[in-house]
Motif scaffolding. Structure first.
Motif, mmCIF file in Angstrom:
data_model
loop_
_atom_site.group_PDB
_atom_site.id
_atom_site.type_symbol
_atom_site.label_atom_id
_atom_site.label_comp_id
_atom_site.label_asym_id
_atom_site.label_seq_id
_atom_site.Cartn_x
_atom_site.Cartn_y
_atom_site.Cartn_z
ATOM 1 N N HIS A 140 5.009 -43.762 -54.131
ATOM 2 C CA HIS A 140 5.378 -44.851 -55.099
ATOM 3 C C HIS A 140 4.962 -44.214 -56.339
ATOM 4 N N TYR A 141 3.840 -43.351 -56.444
ATOM 5 C CA TYR A 141 3.223 -42.558 -57.623
ATOM 6 C C TYR A 141 3.787 -41.114 -57.572
ATOM 7 N N GLU A 156 -3.530 -51.975 -60.758
ATOM 8 C CA GLU A 156 -3.024 -52.204 -59.470
ATOM 9 C C GLU A 156 -2.582 -50.681 -58.939
ATOM 10 N N LYS A 157 -2.673 -49.609 -59.711
ATOM 11 C CA LYS A 157 -2.484 -48.453 -58.993
ATOM 12 C C LYS A 157 -4.006 -48.006 -58.176
ATOM 13 N N LYS A 210 -4.055 -49.844 -54.880
ATOM 14 C CA LYS A 210 -3.266 -49.262 -53.728
ATOM 15 C C LYS A 210 -3.687 -48.068 -53.314
ATOM 16 N N THR A 221 -10.490 -48.428 -64.914
ATOM 17 C CA THR A 221 -9.378 -49.227 -65.085
ATOM 18 C C THR A 221 -9.301 -50.191 -66.296
ATOM 19 N N MET A 250 -6.494 -45.319 -65.040
ATOM 20 C CA MET A 250 -5.430 -45.835 -64.321
ATOM 21 C C MET A 250 -5.252 -47.106 -64.321
#
Lengths: 289, 289
Positions: free
Chosen positions: A210-211, B181-182, B185, B151, B178
């Motif tokens: 996804h990244y 949300e990233k 995950k 973040t 970043m």
């Protein structure tokens, strides 16, 4: 060479980490006379001589086992039947074949029916290893303080069993005898399942796209330690997954149930159950530290 | 104390491995003036003074943060909102709160709405740790060469962000910014999922009771390394599983699919697919060695 060495002449078929380390350990203990190696790769065999892992080598298994008292088969599990067949023409009466395969049911099924009268087979499995392979990876203390499981069958000669047990004791192993079915289930649980889990984990995380960047780059020590076993040899693990299929599938299902239970607790946000699950695992884990 | 230290007065709420190591590293770098600790356990705080991890402590968070330039929250993720609330009465204008929580979405949701004008919050996560805890586990090089993810949100003060970034750089971290949300995950994939898998694996194997003995007794080095992270603190992991629920469930499903694919290949005895699966994983793993 002393007259009372345990094994005057030893043939090692497959001179890698497992076969090579046995040879080095027996040499160090003065328990072996001559060691003859055999294997597919000439550079590896030359290296093995250079490192003192073996004394000489033959390219043909039947030649390598000539006059051998003990033949140690240390090739991938799926090849053990074929390798035994190739050894047969050269075996002397009274010779003992033993192996180091991580699966015992399929190996016994492949080897026992081939054996002529007077040639003995002792199925074995030293539980030791590293992620390295080849003669260069061999070292004499690999088996020290490690378990070695022997799985004699109704056909196993008691004297041959005694000698192989003594051989493993000589290199420092704690020898345990058990039925082969039990061996295969225990190994599926403590070794084969964890490898399947590690391979699957790396696969799942590594293919998460996804990244733009590869998220594995963010992995810290914990992830690296945890997934170290996913660096193991794919051919060896294909063989194990094929030969210990039923026990492995049973353990994978056991694991899937455990993971599904945990996932349900997470989905429901059930804090108390989560705590109990983690605590139970921690206690089980800490008990084997 | 030099006038140009980065942080003249630092408050550490939660003086364990994470908070204590930050303090030790900043002290070693001469980047901090006074360090005040706060936490629930008095023996741990006394020990922290004895080990030079902190200079003094207060039992009340509002007291501990008085006059602090930076407040580092290093308590379990689920407590961070409450701890912030307890700090509020003591915070001076311009104070910067930052944290080390392994989950960022829930933490930001809990903390940002609480903050008065002039008090800044920089959400952060140093990716480092060991399985040990408490002030005694702290050591100054913990963050050296490790990633630290910040973040920032639309509410984050740019100058506060700069200072916290500099703080982490000072202790040797590679700082990356970043979206939260990233972060959540990526962490679910490389850290939270592996912990769930390790806990489940130990649970599944340890509760296999077809034999009288505990089969974990047969586990060798590979299993022990692989399951080391299942020794982690159950409370911490309950908190993480609860606060990063959605990302974690997504990754668990990703993993389940990967394992199911492998299981199907094993059940079908599909050697070529098995080899490819193991090889792909090995290559992914070897790339992060």
């Amino acid at each position: 060479m002393s007259d009372n060495v345990l094994i005057p002449r030893l043939a090692i078929i497959g001179v890698g980490l497992i076969g090579g380390s046995l040879s080095l350990a027996l040499k160090e203990a003065g328990a072996v006379g001559e060691v003859i190696g055999c294997g597919r790769g000439k550079p590896n065999l030359e290296k093995a001589i250079e490192l003192g892992v073996i004394d000489s080598y033959r390219r043909d298994p039947a030649e390598a086992v000539k006059g051998a008292d003990v033949v140690f088969l240390a090739t991938p599990v799926q090849t053990l039947g074929l390798v035994t067949q190739q050894c047969l023409p050269g075996l002397q009466p009274g010779a003992i074949i033993t192996d180091g395969g991580s699966v015992k049911g399929d190996v016994v099924k492949a080897i026992e029916p081939l054996l002529p009268e007077g040639v003995h087979f002792v199925p074995g499995h030293p539980i030791a290893g590293t992620e390295n392979s080849g003669a260069e990876a061999a070292f004499p203390s690999l088996y020290h303080d490690k378990r070695c499981i022997l799985t004699p069958t109704e056909n196993t000669d008691p004297q041959a069993l005694e000698l192989i047990e003594q051989m493993w004791r000589t290199v420092g192993s704690n020898v345990v005898r058990m039925p082969l079915e039990k061996h295969d289930k225990i190994l599926a649980a403590i070794s084969h399942l964890p490898h399947m889990v590690a391979y699957s984990l790396v696969n799942a995380v590594g293919s998460y796209d996804h990244y733009e960047e590869n998220i594995l780059e963010y992995s810290a020590g914990g992830f690296r330690d945890f997934t170290r076993i996913a660096s193991s040899d794919p051919t060896m693990w294909r063989d194990i997954a094929e030969t210990n299929r039923d026990a492995l599938l049973e353990m994978m299902e056991q694991f899937e149930k455990s993971l599904a239970e945990l996932k349900a607790d997470i989905a429901e946000g059930h804090g108390e159950k989560l705590f109990e699950f983690f605590l139970r695992s921690k206690q089980l884990r800490d008990a084997i530290l």
